[in-house]
Every structure is written in structure tokens, then in C-alpha cells.
Design a protein around this motif. Sequence first.
Motif, short mmCIF file in Angstrom:
data_model
loop_
_atom_site.label_atom_id
_atom_site.label_comp_id
_atom_site.label_asym_id
_atom_site.label_seq_id
_atom_site.Cartn_x
_atom_site.Cartn_y
_atom_site.Cartn_z
N VAL A 6 -6.26 -7.71 7.63
CA VAL A 6 -5.34 -7.88 6.51
C VAL A 6 -4.03 -8.43 7.06
N MET A 7 -3.69 -9.65 6.65
CA MET A 7 -2.44 -10.28 7.08
C MET A 7 -1.46 -10.28 5.91
N HIS A 8 -0.34 -9.61 6.10
CA HIS A 8 0.66 -9.49 5.04
C HIS A 8 2.03 -9.76 5.65
N ILE A 21 0.96 2.49 2.74
CA ILE A 21 1.16 2.19 4.16
C ILE A 21 -0.04 2.70 4.95
N GLY A 22 -0.53 1.87 5.85
CA GLY A 22 -1.68 2.26 6.66
C GLY A 22 -3.01 1.90 6.04
N TYR A 23 -2.99 1.41 4.80
CA TYR A 23 -4.21 1.02 4.09
C TYR A 23 -5.29 2.11 4.12
N PRO A 24 -5.02 3.26 3.51
CA PRO A 24 -6.05 4.31 3.46
C PRO A 24 -7.20 3.89 2.54
N ILE A 25 -8.33 4.56 2.68
CA ILE A 25 -9.46 4.25 1.82
C ILE A 25 -9.49 5.21 0.64
N PHE A 26 -10.12 4.79 -0.44
CA PHE A 26 -10.32 5.65 -1.59
C PHE A 26 -11.51 6.58 -1.33
N GLU A 27 -11.47 7.77 -1.91
CA GLU A 27 -12.61 8.68 -1.83
C GLU A 27 -13.65 8.25 -2.85
N SER A 28 -14.86 7.96 -2.37
CA SER A 28 -15.90 7.44 -3.25
C SER A 28 -16.46 8.54 -4.14
#
Length: 1142
Positions: free
Chosen positions: A325-327, A377-384
Motif C-alpha cells: 500500500v503506497m500512500h 493507522i497500521g492498516y488493521p484487518i476486519f474481523e470476518s
Amino acid sequence: MKKFNIRKVLDGLTASSSSAPAQPGTPRENDGVPETLQSEHFQLCKTVRHGFPYQPSSMAFDPVQKILAVGTQTGALRLFGRAGVESYCQHESGAAVIQLQFLINEGALVSALADDSVHLWNLRQKIPAILHSLKFNRERITYCHLPFQSKWLYIGSERGNIHIVNVESFTLSGYVIMWNKAIELSTKTHPGPVVHISDNPMDEGKLLIGFECGVVVLWDLKSKKADYRYSYDEAIHSVAWHHEGKQFVCSHSDGTLTTWNVRVPAKPGQIITPHGKQPKDGRKPEPCKPILKVEYKTTRAGDPFMVLSGGLSYDTVGRRACLTVMHGKSTTVLEMDYPIVDFLTLCETPYPNDFQEPYAVVVLLEKDLVVIDLGQIGYPIFESPYALSIHESPVTCCEYVADCPAELIPALYSVGSRQKRQGYSKKEWPVSGGNWGQGAQSYPEIIITGHADGSIKFWDASALMLQVLYKLKTAKVFERARGKEEQPNADIVDEDPFAIQTLFWCPESRMLCVAGVSAHVIIYRFSKQEVTTEVVQLLELRMPCEFNDLDSPDRGGEQTPTLPASAAPCSPQEAEPPNQLSTGGNSSEGPRDNIPCLLVRSSPLKQSPGYQVELVIQLVWVSGEPPQQITSLALNSSYSLVVFGNSNGLAVVDYLQKTLLFNMGTLELYSPSDPCQRQPRSPRNPRQPSGGLCESNDGSNNSEDRCKSPTSGSNSPCNSDDERKQNFIEKVKLKSRRFSKTVANDFAKMSRKISSPTEQKPELDVKDNAFSRSRSSSVTSIDRESREAVSSLYFCESFPRKSDSLVSPCLLVGTTQGSVMMLAVCLPPGGDQRLQQPVSFSSCGTLARLVGGILTMALLDATGSLLPPSYETWYDPNASDEEKEKGRRRRPASPPSSEGQDAQFSVLCSEKQAKVVAMPSHTCIYKHNITETSFVLRADVVQMAGAYCLACFCANGHIMTLSLPSLRPLLDVNYLPLTDMRIARTFCFSNLGQALYLTSPTEIQRITYSQETCDNLQEMLSELFTPVETPEAPNRGFFKGLFGGGAQSLDREDLFGETTAGKASRSLAQHIPGPGSMEGMKGAASGVVGDLARARIALDERGQKLGELEERTAAMMASAESFSKHAHDMMLKYKDKKWYQL
């Protein structure tokens, strides 16, 4: 009126002629038991599929409906919405799905397959169906593109041509973009397949075409010529537009990203290598791995996002797949657990010419689905919210409990919620479309899966949903090998030494008993409190196969058996275990003896709330021979007994006193005068290495032997056959490294079985529901013929002897040779005496003899209702003494009252036939031959519509139900031919017409055999499509509208329609009406299955007409709204103008 059944009459004559005369006081067959179940109560159909899509290949997302679609390499489609909203459908061809495209907010989906066919799916119905199909004959499809709010689908081919399809009629337009006209003289060779198609976000008349060789063409649809051509030396994998339509980005095979200005085709405006090392001397960076896909998304308030997969440096050998991910100036590399199949960036708007505002990235991996939150921040994942972790470790066994006690699910959820991982995104799951079904199925259901790593998962399966409740790790009880020198030999323990072989669960007492492949049994109690166990209670058993004594067993009859002299001590072992496990069958000091396959941990064990270890039982090596794997298991919480058997015999353990009560060889269970006693034909040397689960000869040459089941014996050994089987197993092992050896071996055995179902050859397969594997490389056919294994166990309250007038605790023992024997259980009084006095057993001889191995046993009362084994209600073992007493006062642990139980029926089912035996006369009153040419894999006595029946699943794919007690056939459907061992291992029936099996290594398929459930299925299924307003188009702004700088529209109908473009070549593609369309349904009605199809045509026609009416209404509303808007604009335009300004 009851139908006359000549087969039932013949079966009754056979049973009456072969059975002993009924004893006085037994149920009179002539009276009969009233049976309420009829064939009208049964119908078979699939309900839902759970789990991760097996071998995924493509993905699409509808940003308005919030629906995610996943295609697989086997032609399957899985659609996901909010938690509990899932749908499964299948392309008939089974070809891989190479691309998916939603008709955004239209309730339709386009799928492109590897067999060069394109299909249009209708998602407005609960079970999606194909409306139209188009099969290309001369072109290979490589890429598809469907612009937002357009009905014209662009299809790129391997030859480099682009064809255009009308998605409403699924007909080809005469407008074709030929590759040679697109590139002209820009390259000297063929540009390769089309790898990208997209229209300019600001000008629908400009089409961007990417060819594999590195050439990109901006095509003017109106003038039918190329405006610009962009050329780069490296192959292109993907292209992405900036939303203003002035720039686009290409990803290349050397790990570079090139940014092009639309009006400057000479060279790229920027070239970057995200993961390349930049040399100091200014030379080009070293090439990296290909960037397989790139997406370029803009934000209104900040820097754009560039998301890409691949592109890592070649020196990162062994590194896992990554998403970058480039931001702005930051570059974040996110490692994935599995290779990336595809990814999609989710944006706030469906319009490509507006700021995209990305908020999440959906990453489809080979074995997982991950959604990344771009807003934190840190790009956490969603809980499926989906049950996608079924395959976290390969599933080795499965149990299904429908209509279980209501308090179980909350109890399991409360202890399982503490196991959840932390660090998930705090936002809601972004795939939130669809609505739940409104079905009346409200009873609780639980699915239990056992896995190769020793874990057990409990799932809430109520209301056609699936959600994990609790996970138990049985491997925690044992020491783990830390080095290569400590790992046991593969001949002793497989690569999955903790794998679950079989399990037994008592829902009322919440007792759980687990048998593993390393010949170990673990008993668990359920507690809501955390405890620390200083020393794990261990009981080690010797179960030798004494072949010297086989010809003349000296035990049996009515006496209470004594333990063999070689048995292990009966008290729990608390001594220090050996320092390390020997790695061979024979050590330098002599043959291994009294050594278990696994070491129980010696350090204190912290046990969280949930299931906690009560006792560990391990079978040990005997004189250099490994213990045989456990083939059957049963537990009774009222008696506090657990019983298990294998090919060596039977053992009963009192887990209250932690002692061994009974340990006998299978042949010793027969009475000396028993006419059914089997004598081995070929006893072998006792020092010969033993195999897995062994069989003995049936001894009869009747017609049932035409198709041997996995437990049937053979008349003579066949070494060449044995060698062929071993070679085949080795080939399957090499191709199945991703699975455990359990799956590979079992698949090989069943594959050989299926290949010659009617040949009269010796079969060397093992019992299917035991799934044992050889623990020695020198297994011989003689070894297999010399044993009779215990295949089924059942605790009950019955009449152990013909002379008994009162019921008493009993144990039914079924063997692989079709014998059913009874053991009487004598329990001491309750209270303190139960802890001090031993439980005694006495053999009562053989109850019945069937053809094939025994699969299931049950007991019915005189009215035909099931008599469940007695049980003790649950109490928390770690609670205070007062709370324990309160729980025990609510329901005593004593057996149920025997009043009124003057008659019973014992239901016995083997791999070939079923019998009903009257008790206490032990007379067979009903008999039914289930199959002549196949064998039964799974059989269960289940409740249906307030009554009970026997449900069977055969290896030839037939699912059958028989009434009880008369064994009258009620259902026989050829549903699913057995194609691999996974189905046999995991197929299970449950109450209320429910069943399931593992249809792939990652998916559970649930089916129903209940007519009522089939009738209500439409209401119970979830809805994918819900009416949602399409967001308003972005405002063009005053200056853009004044100077024409906004998005340019295109009348595609005028350009691609038949009047302008003409007709396409008929030989190019063939139009096929789908089964979901009117033409397809009429065709089906006139076919062979027309009688069945006509019954549903009226309902489907009505649904389709309603859908068409809804579409026409929506179109009229849109037209009226457009007219109103234009009239308002016209009024504003001329409102303040004078007459001379008009």
C-alpha cells in the motif's frame, strides 16, 4: 390407503423363517407398531454451503449492493453479504471462473469462464440462476469490462480482438476492434492477448486497451481509430486510471510501475520500482518479480492510494506473498499467509470519474479472505463474520447435532468469546448487503469438527448459518517434539500425531470423549472456571493380540472376565514419563514394550474455561508391536464409563475411579457355545508386525459378497493386489502433500474400492469410519484376515438375557464381521460406594448376526420411540459443593425407571442390511437388505416429524430412509456418488431431516431430506438483492459545465446497435438460454425431466414476471425523474431571460 409392497412381504417371510420362535411376553409382530412416517414426509435437496471457496480464481464487488462474489477453478460461485447471508451456485461445465463483473445495483452478475463462455446470473432470486449464456467458438476470452450503468460488455480475446456483447439480450454486436487496426505499425509482431480494457473516466467514447506485449492503445469508439499508442519494453499485467482521466498507471513484469500522461504517448511520465534497490550510480534498479495488479485510488482530502500485489525483489527467497500500500511518501508491505489470487479496493462511490475515497481492500488468498482497513493507522484487518476457517487444519471427522439443548450454544459461546484475537479494526464489516431469511427453523444446531492438528471446533449451525463457538486444542495435553531427534518414526506416528480419529459427545452432560490416531483417548468435562492441573491423570493400557490363544479361547460365557496378566496397572500413572520417545520399532536394548506413542506433559497444565481434561488413556506398545488405532468409542455419563475398541479387542474404563474395568479380545466376547463365534483361518506368529485395522473372513459365500465393503474379508490373500494398493497409496501421497496422510491414504483406499465395485477380488481396505492407517510397513493379507475389530458401541437399558424381566444397564458391541454381542453392566450403589466398589461386566453372548460390519445400534420402546441412553445432567466440576448438590438434586444420575418397559426393539444396521430384534426374546422380527452391490458408509437412527427412522448413506451415492420398526423403505435417492474419502469420513445425519458432509477440503455442504424443510427453503434462504438507491452522480461544477471539462457521455446504443454496427458473425459465438430464463425453462419442461420441471414453472414464471415488472417500473421511474430534471433545467435556463434573448 397403505400400498402393498411385495418386497416387504418377502423380507418378512425371510425374517420369520430365519428367526427363532417368539418367546412368551415378547412384542407380537402381528399387532404391529403404528408408524406415522410416510414417503410424503421425505424429499432430498441441498440447503446451504459453508466455508471458504475451494481453489478461488476471481472476485468482484458491488459497491452499492455491498455484495462480494468469488469464483473458483471448479466453476463454483460463492456470494457473500452481511453475516449469515451467503449463496452458492455452480456452472454446469465446471470450467474455471476467470473473471466476474457485477451489473452494479442491478441484481445481476456476469461470469467469464476458461471454456470461453460468458454467463449472466440473476441475483434477484434467492437461488441465483443463469439467464443467458454465450459460448465463443473461435476466440479465447482473456478479459472483460462492463462500464458502470452500461449494457454493453467489452470482451477481449487471446488474438487481441475486442468484441462487444449486449447484456440484456446477450447477443454480439457487429462492432469489433481488430488487433491489427488497433496497433497498426506501432509494433512489428502480434501484440499478444488483451490483458486490460477500460474506458476513460471522463470520456466514455475513449477505450483504453492493454496488450500483453507492453503496448497500450487509446481507442476512439466513434471514429473507430486509435488516438494514442503507448509502448514499453516490459509486458503489462494490469492498468489503472486516475479518476480525472488524464493519467493511467501500468504494472509490468519486471516489477516496475509506469505512469503515463494521456496526451504524451512518447514516454512514461514516471517509472518507479516499489521494491527495487536503487543503485547509487544512477543506473536502472535491479528487476523484481512481476507486479500482477495495481489499483490507483484518489482521495478528496489527501494523497492518492496505490495498492499493488507482487513486485518483490528476487532476493527475498521464501518470503510470503505481500500486498503493498503506497500512500503519499509511505510504503507499507503487508505479508499474507497464503498466495494472493486477487484483490479489490473498496471505494465510497461507484462512479469512476469522482474522487474514489478508498476505505478498505479485499484480498482473496488461496485459502483465506482478508479485508484491510485503509482508514486506520497500521492498516488493521476486519474481523470476518463468515465461517472461513473450517480448513485451518484438515478436517478428519465430523458430528452434527440438531435440536440440542438450548443452553449449550450460549455456554459454548461464553467460553469461546475469550479465545478471540485482539487488534481487529473497530469498524463494521464492509460487505454488508442482503437480508436474512424469514424461515421458521428455530431449533438450535451444533456442528463439531475434528482436525488433523488435534483441535476440535464447535460451530453454531442454527438457522442455516455457521459461526464458530469454541475451539479445543487436545495437543496441549502432550509434550511436543522440539528437535528432529525427538520426532517419532513415521511407521509409529504419522505426520499428524494428534489428529482426531473419532469423538463422542453427550450434549446433556456436556461430556466429551476424543480418540486420536496415536491410539489415545482423552475424556473432557465442561467447566466455566479456570483451573490449573498439576498432574494430568494418565492410564496406560496394553491391548495385545494373543494369536496363540485364538483357536481355543478360554474365557467367555456368563463369568465376569478378569484382566489379562499383561495389563497395565489400573491406577492412574503419575510416575515420571520416559525422558524421550524411542524412534524405532526395535531399540538396541530389544523390542519396544509398555511405551505409548505420545508423551503426556509432566508440567502443570493451565486449563481455561471450557473443556478440561479429566483423564488421558493411552494404548502402549506390546512386545515390539505398535498399538492398533481406535475404531469405536462410546461414553455414558450416568455410569461414568467410557468404552473403546480396536482390532485387538475391547476396553472399558471407569473415569470416576480412573481404573480399567474390562480388557478383552474380540473373540473372547463370544460365549464358548455361541454358534456365531468366528474361528480365524490363518493365525500368524505373534511377533509378526501388526497392521492397521484388520479384518477376518466372513466365512459365507452368499450373494452379499459380490461387492465387498471396506470391512469385509477375503477368501485368500493376494500379494499382487497388496502391492498395487501400496503403490497407488504412495502416488497419492506424493500428490497430496498439502493434506494430512489420513486424507491421502483414505483417498487411495476408497479410489481402489470404487474402481471395481463388483469384482470378486480380495479387498484390503480398512473400515471407512475408522480411517485407520497402517503402522507397520510389513502388513500382510493373512494379518488382516485374522482379526475381528470392534466397529460400534452403544450403552442402553435393556434385557441382557432372554430370561430377564426387568431392564438393566447393558453394552451392545458390534464387530466388523456383523456380530452384535451384549454385555451386562453391574453398577454399585451411588454415593461413596460408587467411588469405592468396582463396576462388573458379564458377557451375555450374541444378540444377532448381520452381513457386513456393524455401523449403528439403537433401542426403541414398545411404541417405536427412541430410548436414549441414560445420562447425568451437567454440573460444573469446579463449582462449590453446594452448587454441585443443587445440580444433582435436579436430576439424579440413576438409570431411568424400568416401569412400563415390558417390550423393546433393538435396531441394528450393518454395511449391507438392517434388522430389528425384539427384546427380551432376542428374536429378529424385521429384516431389510439395504444394498446388494454397494455398502453403507453411514447410518443413524434419527427423529423426523415426531417419529423415528433409519437414515443410510451408501457408497454408490444413494441416500435412503427406512421406517422403524418395520424397516419399510421411505426414501431412496441417488444423490452423490462417492468420489473421494472425504465424503465418507464426514457424512453424518442428524434429527429433523438434516445432514451434512465435507464437499471439499474447505467447505461443508448441508442437505435436508425433509419435505417440510424443502417446502420452506425459499423462505429460509437469505436474499442477496435489496432495493437500494444508486448514489447521485458527481456534480460537474459551473466551470466544467461551461467549458465542457466534465465527463463526456456516449450513446452506445447508437454506436453498437444492429442498425449502425450490423450483425455479428453467427459462427463466432453461440447464444444459449439459461435455465433461469423463460426459454431455458420451457426447454427443460419439454425434456426428459419435464414432469419434475413443470411443477415449478408456474412459481418461477411468476417470480420472473414480477422481476421484469419491477425492472420496467424502475425504468419508468428513472425516465420520469430524468424528464422532470430536464424540465427543471430548462425552466431555470429561460427563467430570467427576456423575450429577445430567447
